[in-house]
Design a protein around this motif. Structure first.
Motif, PDB file in Angstrom:
ATOM      1  N   GLN A 136     -16.354  -1.185   7.858  1.00 29.14           N
ATOM      2  CA  GLN A 136     -17.554  -0.703   7.155  1.00 29.14           C
ATOM      3  C   GLN A 136     -17.561  -1.108   5.682  1.00 29.14           C
ATOM      4  OE1 GLN A 136     -19.771   0.515   9.231  1.00 29.14           O
ATOM      5  NE2 GLN A 136     -18.255   0.539  10.882  1.00 29.14           N
ATOM      6  N   ASP A 137     -16.831  -2.148   5.338  1.00 25.67           N
ATOM      7  CA  ASP A 137     -16.804  -2.697   3.981  1.00 25.67           C
ATOM      8  C   ASP A 137     -17.809  -3.840   3.920  1.00 25.67           C
ATOM      9  OD1 ASP A 137     -16.317  -3.900   1.563  1.00 25.67           O
ATOM     10  OD2 ASP A 137     -14.195  -4.337   1.946  1.00 25.67           O
ATOM     11  N   THR A 138     -18.971  -3.584   3.350  1.00 23.42           N
ATOM     12  CA  THR A 138     -20.045  -4.569   3.371  1.00 23.42           C
ATOM     13  C   THR A 138     -19.754  -5.825   2.553  1.00 23.42           C
ATOM     14  OG1 THR A 138     -21.151  -3.382   1.578  1.00 23.42           O
ATOM     15  CG2 THR A 138     -21.821  -2.845   3.840  1.00 23.42           C
ATOM     16  N   SER A 139     -18.687  -5.812   1.783  1.00 26.94           N
ATOM     17  CA  SER A 139     -18.326  -7.008   1.017  1.00 26.94           C
ATOM     18  C   SER A 139     -17.595  -8.042   1.873  1.00 26.94           C
ATOM     19  CB  SER A 139     -17.440  -6.620  -0.179  1.00 26.94           C
ATOM     20  OG  SER A 139     -16.168  -6.166   0.253  1.00 26.94           O
TER      21      SER A 139
ATOM     22  N   LYS B 273      -8.609  -2.408   9.005  1.00 31.19           N
ATOM     23  CA  LYS B 273      -8.084  -1.064   9.248  1.00 31.19           C
ATOM     24  C   LYS B 273      -7.380  -1.006  10.601  1.00 31.19           C
ATOM     25  CE  LYS B 273     -11.496   1.474   6.461  1.00 31.19           C
ATOM     26  NZ  LYS B 273     -12.634   2.441   6.523  1.00 31.19           N
ATOM     27  N   ALA B 274      -7.987  -1.626  11.606  1.00 34.10           N
ATOM     28  CA  ALA B 274      -7.362  -1.660  12.930  1.00 34.10           C
ATOM     29  C   ALA B 274      -6.052  -2.444  12.879  1.00 34.10           C
ATOM     30  CB  ALA B 274      -8.315  -2.279  13.947  1.00 34.10           C
TER      31      ALA B 274
END
Length: 424
Positions: free
Chosen positions: A56-59, A68-69
């Motif tokens: 969910q990091d739009t950058s 993250k996974a």
């Protein structure tokens, strides 16, 4: 014989066939065995599927990154599994499920957990010097799958005016897998010529099937029949047809109201779609229909099965999501007569095998499936043979991530030699 133990697990971020990030896992055992597994990703997903963890990091990658996974594999799951015996698949999978602590694997991510689960199975097979299909399926694993080849894409898998997500050619009359693959590959190439002659697009969708703007959903069926015949085969005898409506994609409320928005066929109720299906099954050599209705439309699904279940295989995908809780309910209520099996829909190899076992015990069929976002990993081909389900969908005769599975099945057929079986 001493059983090998896990000595190292590491993950990295790679790209799937849509150019979106996914997880690749590397495992090393204390006997020197190594293995790698890559996780697929779906586009049309059921509400109750196990959760892919995205950053969910739009950058980065429009928020679809999987760092993250990856970190969960490297920092949480790897230490917990260190030293475990690699052949204890169920125990390893359950350890990860318990560590995650959620019903849908949303804490650590199904993509993190499945990557390890697949890599563990592959490493164990290599360690005991067995092919993966035999390690998972036993000495009797010798039935090749009929390739249900996606040759026309619609719905959310393409940008055209077709509502049905997948039209598949099914070589039921071929004597071997090798010949069956040839039947449908030849039909695919003839279809391209027909579409080109009609001035229609021959670009392909996510799973490699053509995505033309044909006149209607039924025109797609008529065109496929034409391609089968021009390729020199008999519809219904040599090659049949399978459909995946992926009805969630055109459901209005998930409970019985639909809007066939892409083709312009308009609004319908469950009863309308069932009537349409009955007409098509009479008119065309359809042997299988997946997700003819939406995942919340249990009453409609049951009615569909009552009307057509003695004629065709009625497969639940989004409604069951490879989850034994929903499959059991489906069996008890007579909702379908088959379940789609997707490894990443439930998140571990062990749970996928348990879903297959439940179907088999109930007298149901089960349909092994890829995802629209795939990798070159061929785990699915071995898994399909191991599960003895008899049919597999792995995309079209284009796109290397699809062809890789078919080529692995050709290798397995060669390894099995005269003992290989092939039947619907």
């Amino acid at each position: 014989m001493k059983q090998a133990k896990i000595s190292s697990i590491q993950a990295m971020e790679i790209l799937d066939s849509r150019g979106n990030p996914t997880v690749r896992v590397f495992i090393e055992l204390d006997d020197g065995t190594t293995s790698v597994a890559s996780v697929p990703s779906g586009a049309s997903t059921g509400e109750n599927e196990a959760i892919e963890l995205r950053d969910q990091d739009t950058s980065r990658y429009a928020g679809k990154g999987v760092l993250k996974a990856v970190a969960n594999v490297n920092e949480k799951l790897s230490p917990a599994l260190f030293g475990m015996t690699v052949t204890e698949q169920s125990l390893i999978d359950q350890t990860m499920i318990d560590l995650d602590g959620t019903d849908n694997k949303s804490n650590l991510g199904a993509n993190a957990i499945l990557g390890i689960s697949m890599a563990v199975a592959r490493a164990a097979a290599k360690s005991v010097r067995l092919p993966l299909y035999q390690y998972l399926g036993g000495a009797g694993a010798k039935r090749l799958t009929i390739p249900c080849m996606n040759i026309i894409n619609g719905g959310e898998h393409s940008d055209n005016n077709v509502d049905i997500q997948e039209f598949m050619a099914v070589p039921i009359g071929a004597p071997t897998f090798r010949e069956g693959l040839r039947y449908v590959a030849e039909t695919f190439h003839v279809l391209k010529k027909i579409l080109k002659k009609r001035g229609l697009a021959t670009s392909v969708g996510d799973e490699g099937g053509f995505a033309p703007d044909v006149a209607s959903n039924e025109d797609a069926l008529e065109t496929i029949i034409q391609a089968i015949e021009q390729a020199g085969y008999k519809p219904g005898e040599d090659i049949a047809i399978a459909l995946d409506s992926a009805a969630n994609s055109f459901a209005v409320d998930m409970k019985g109201a639909y809007d066939l928005k892409w083709s312009g066929a308009g609004k319908m109720q469950s009863s309308d779609l069932i009537s349409l299906a009955k007409d098509w099954v009479k008119k065309y050599p359809i042997v299988l229909w997946e997700d003819p209705l939406a995942e919340g439309d249990w009453a409609g699904f049951k009615q569909f099965t009552q009307e057509l279940g003695d004629k065709i295989e009625v497969v639940g995908d989004d409604i069951f999501v490879t989850n034994t809780q929903y499959i059991q309910r489906g069996i008890e209520q007579g909702i379908a007569n088959s379940a789609l099996i997707k490894l990443n829909q439930i998140g571990t190899v062990s749970e996928s095998i348990e879903a297959v076992r439940m179907c088999r015990d109930a007298g149901w069929r089960y349909f092994i499936s890829h995802r629209s976002g795939e990798t070159e990993d061929t785990f699915l081909a071995d898994f399909a043979v191991a599960m003895d389900g008899g049919h597999l969908k792995s995309g079209s005769a284009s796109r290397s991530e699809r062809i890789a599975k078919y080529n692995r099945l050709l290798e397995i057929e060669r390894e099995l030699g005269v003992s290989a079986q092939y039947y619907w």
